[in-house]
Design an enzyme around this catalytic site. Structure first.
Site, PDB file in Angstrom:
ATOM      1  N   GLN A 163     -10.346   7.571  51.014  1.00 44.35           N
ATOM      2  CA  GLN A 163     -11.729   8.033  51.075  1.00 44.35           C
ATOM      3  C   GLN A 163     -12.252   7.948  52.504  1.00 44.35           C
ATOM      4  O   GLN A 163     -12.932   8.861  52.990  1.00 44.35           O
ATOM      5  CB  GLN A 163     -12.605   7.181  50.147  1.00 44.35           C
ATOM      6  CG  GLN A 163     -14.079   7.557  50.168  1.00 44.35           C
ATOM      7  CD  GLN A 163     -14.339   8.942  49.588  1.00 44.35           C
ATOM      8  OE1 GLN A 163     -13.887   9.248  48.505  1.00 44.35           O
ATOM      9  NE2 GLN A 163     -15.080   9.780  50.306  1.00 44.35           N
ATOM     10  N   ASP A 192     -22.796   3.374  48.265  1.00 36.51           N
ATOM     11  CA  ASP A 192     -21.861   3.540  47.142  1.00 36.51           C
ATOM     12  C   ASP A 192     -22.527   2.933  45.912  1.00 36.51           C
ATOM     13  O   ASP A 192     -23.531   2.219  46.022  1.00 36.51           O
ATOM     14  CB  ASP A 192     -20.533   2.824  47.482  1.00 36.51           C
ATOM     15  CG  ASP A 192     -19.464   2.989  46.396  1.00 36.51           C
ATOM     16  OD1 ASP A 192     -19.586   3.913  45.567  1.00 36.51           O
ATOM     17  OD2 ASP A 192     -18.513   2.185  46.381  1.00 36.51           O
ATOM     18  N   ARG A 217      -3.767   3.979  41.897  1.00 33.38           N
ATOM     19  CA  ARG A 217      -5.149   3.497  41.801  1.00 33.38           C
ATOM     20  C   ARG A 217      -5.165   2.415  40.736  1.00 33.38           C
ATOM     21  O   ARG A 217      -4.826   2.674  39.568  1.00 33.38           O
ATOM     22  CB  ARG A 217      -6.099   4.626  41.410  1.00 33.38           C
ATOM     23  CG  ARG A 217      -7.433   4.119  40.889  1.00 33.38           C
ATOM     24  CD  ARG A 217      -8.469   5.179  40.739  1.00 33.38           C
ATOM     25  NE  ARG A 217      -8.925   5.647  42.038  1.00 33.38           N
ATOM     26  CZ  ARG A 217     -10.047   6.352  42.217  1.00 33.38           C
ATOM     27  NH1 ARG A 217     -10.817   6.656  41.196  1.00 33.38           N
ATOM     28  NH2 ARG A 217     -10.399   6.754  43.419  1.00 33.38           N
ATOM     29  N   ARG A 268     -11.163  14.997  51.137  1.00 38.29           N
ATOM     30  CA  ARG A 268     -10.115  14.188  50.490  1.00 38.29           C
ATOM     31  C   ARG A 268      -8.819  14.990  50.446  1.00 38.29           C
ATOM     32  O   ARG A 268      -7.736  14.472  50.725  1.00 38.29           O
ATOM     33  CB  ARG A 268     -10.534  13.810  49.049  1.00 38.29           C
ATOM     34  CG  ARG A 268     -11.720  12.859  48.950  1.00 38.29           C
ATOM     35  CD  ARG A 268     -11.389  11.490  49.491  1.00 38.29           C
ATOM     36  NE  ARG A 268     -10.269  10.890  48.801  1.00 38.29           N
ATOM     37  CZ  ARG A 268     -10.345  10.228  47.633  1.00 38.29           C
ATOM     38  NH1 ARG A 268     -11.521  10.068  47.060  1.00 38.29           N
ATOM     39  NH2 ARG A 268      -9.283   9.701  47.070  1.00 38.29           N
ATOM     40  N   CYS A 271     -19.258   8.169  48.770  1.00 40.00           N
ATOM     41  CA  CYS A 271     -17.905   8.547  48.330  1.00 40.00           C
ATOM     42  C   CYS A 271     -17.924   9.297  47.002  1.00 40.00           C
ATOM     43  O   CYS A 271     -16.973  10.014  46.692  1.00 40.00           O
ATOM     44  CB  CYS A 271     -17.035   7.301  48.219  1.00 40.00           C
ATOM     45  SG  CYS A 271     -17.687   6.064  47.081  1.00 40.00           S
ATOM     46  N   HIS A 274     -10.286   1.273  49.805  1.00 40.80           N
ATOM     47  CA  HIS A 274     -10.174   2.696  49.440  1.00 40.80           C
ATOM     48  C   HIS A 274      -9.919   3.511  50.720  1.00 40.80           C
ATOM     49  O   HIS A 274     -10.779   4.282  51.172  1.00 40.80           O
ATOM     50  CB  HIS A 274     -11.454   3.143  48.736  1.00 40.80           C
ATOM     51  CG  HIS A 274     -11.336   4.438  47.982  1.00 40.80           C
ATOM     52  ND1 HIS A 274     -10.156   5.149  47.881  1.00 40.80           N
ATOM     53  CD2 HIS A 274     -12.278   5.164  47.296  1.00 40.80           C
ATOM     54  CE1 HIS A 274     -10.376   6.243  47.162  1.00 40.80           C
ATOM     55  NE2 HIS A 274     -11.640   6.281  46.806  1.00 40.80           N
TER      56      HIS A 274
HETATM   57  N1   CP Z   1     -14.457   8.985  45.582  1.00 44.32           N
HETATM   58  C1   CP Z   1     -13.478   8.876  44.661  1.00 44.32           C
HETATM   59  O1   CP Z   1     -12.443   8.220  44.865  1.00 44.32           O
HETATM   60  O2   CP Z   1     -13.724   9.552  43.507  1.00 44.32           O
HETATM   61  P1   CP Z   1     -12.912   9.492  42.140  1.00 44.32           P
HETATM   62  O3   CP Z   1     -13.142   8.118  41.560  1.00 44.32           O
HETATM   63  O4   CP Z   1     -13.479  10.588  41.304  1.00 44.32           O
HETATM   64  O5   CP Z   1     -11.447   9.694  42.444  1.00 44.32           O
HETATM   65  N1  NVA Z   2     -16.733   1.324  44.642  1.00 44.88           N
HETATM   66  C1  NVA Z   2     -16.399   2.381  43.709  1.00 44.88           C
HETATM   67  C2  NVA Z   2     -15.756   3.521  44.418  1.00 44.88           C
HETATM   68  C3  NVA Z   2     -15.419   4.705  43.543  1.00 44.88           C
HETATM   69  C4  NVA Z   2     -14.730   5.809  44.268  1.00 44.88           C
HETATM   70  C5  NVA Z   2     -15.483   1.830  42.628  1.00 44.88           C
HETATM   71  O1  NVA Z   2     -14.578   1.068  42.952  1.00 44.88           O
HETATM   72  O2  NVA Z   2     -15.716   2.134  41.463  1.00 44.88           O
END
Ligand code: CP
Ligand code: NVA
Length: 305
Positions: free
Chosen positions: A132, A224, A102, A292, A264, A129
């Protein structure tokens, strides 16, 4: 399929078989059937951004499959001090059986996957992502009894979630409508790729600035956060621009009467969604979060098993 970087890279059949495997693993998990198919294998998990769901679901999933999850914070590894992605990939492939990452720049994940001989899983970049969205499609399938021909409406920021939802909907046979303010449209290259995927699937993609146009006849309304990780300095400006894009009772009520609400998470009640919607009877946010675990077990089993 060596890596999971983008759902655009997968065929419709590959996406569908990952969803089927996720549903099967979930069912078996509920029945207490164990599969130690990753026994003796280690997944390195590189995080340069925060996470609750992704970290916990990957760690638990790897453990349930009999493997070992190794958390690697970028603060603690040399990557965070400027060691190259190339050298990091060449070293980690000597120890690990897979890498989950990530981070911010999508190009870093692409480079890591190119350089490493082991599978690389994208656990969120600024652009995409995919994990997700696999969980979200699984959730929609469970609640609607199928996916083909459903319509998903995404309302809000043209961000990583919007991008991966477009790719995922096209591969799984859903129609998709995305409503964003003009200033925060989706990435042009992602839109171009997605349009080709929707054309190939014989489904439709609608891009609009009007949230009511997007949610018309929708089976799923998705939103989101307006302020993604790394955009904290833009918060005040974005909140002003996104005022008309809140998923509230009026907007949600303009979708189908039995539409699901999805997010998400993490969510910011009172901003992108009201409490009445996200905590209402048609919200399936915690099913998405649970899935997930099951969807990612399918991904790890497919790539590392
Ligand atoms: N939805 C999601 O990816 O959550 P986190 O940022 O908590 O991993
Ligand atoms: N769009 C958000 C998603 C988090 C799971 C981010 O990138 O912070």
């Amino acid at each position: 399929m060596k890596d999971l970087i983008s759902l655009h890279d997968l065929s419709a059949e590959e996406v569908k078989s990952l969803l089927e495997l996720g549903l099967k693993l979930k069912d078996e998990n509920k029945k207490g059937i164990e599969h130690h198919i990753l026994k003796g294998k280690t997944l390195g998990m590189i995080f340069t951004k925060s996470s609750t769901r992704t970290r916990v679901s990957f760690e638990v999933g790897m453990t349930q499959l009999g493997g070992y999850p190794l958390f690697l914070s970028s603060n603690d590894i040399q990557l965070g001090r400027g060691e190259s992605i190339h050298d990091t990939a060449k070293v980690l492939e000597r120890y690990l059986d897979g890498i989950m990452i990530r981070t911010f720049a999508h190009s870093d994940v692409v480079e890591l996957a190119e350089e490493a001989d082991i599978p690389v899983i994208n656990a969120l970049t600024d652009l995409l992502h995919p994990c997700q969205v696999l969980a979200d499609l699984m959730t929609a399938y469970e609640h609607k009894g199928g996916l083909e021909g459903l319509k998903l409406a995404y309302v809000g920021d043209g961000n990583n979630m919007a991008h991966s939802l477009m790719y995922g909907c096209a591969k799984a046979g859903l129609d998709c409508a995305v409503a964003t303010p003009a200033k925060y449209r989706c990435d042009a290259e992602v839109v171009k790729n997605a349009e080709a995927d929707f054309a190939a699937a014989g489904r439709t993609l609608t891009l609009t600035e009007d949230p009511f146009e997007a949610v018309k006849d929708a089976d799923i309304v998705y939103t989101d956060t307006w302020v993604s990780m790394g955009q904290e300095s833009e918060k005040e400006e974005k909140i002003k621009v996104f005022g008309g894009y809140q998923v509230n009772d009026e907007l949600f009520g303009a979708a189908k009467h039995d539409a699901l609400f999805m997010h998400c998470l993490p969510a910011y009640r009172g901003f992108e969604v009201t409490e009445s919607v996200i905590d209402g009877p048609r919200s399936v946010i915690f099913d998405e979060a649970e899935n997930r675990l099951h969807a990612q077990k399918a991904v790890m089993a497919a790539l590392m098993g």
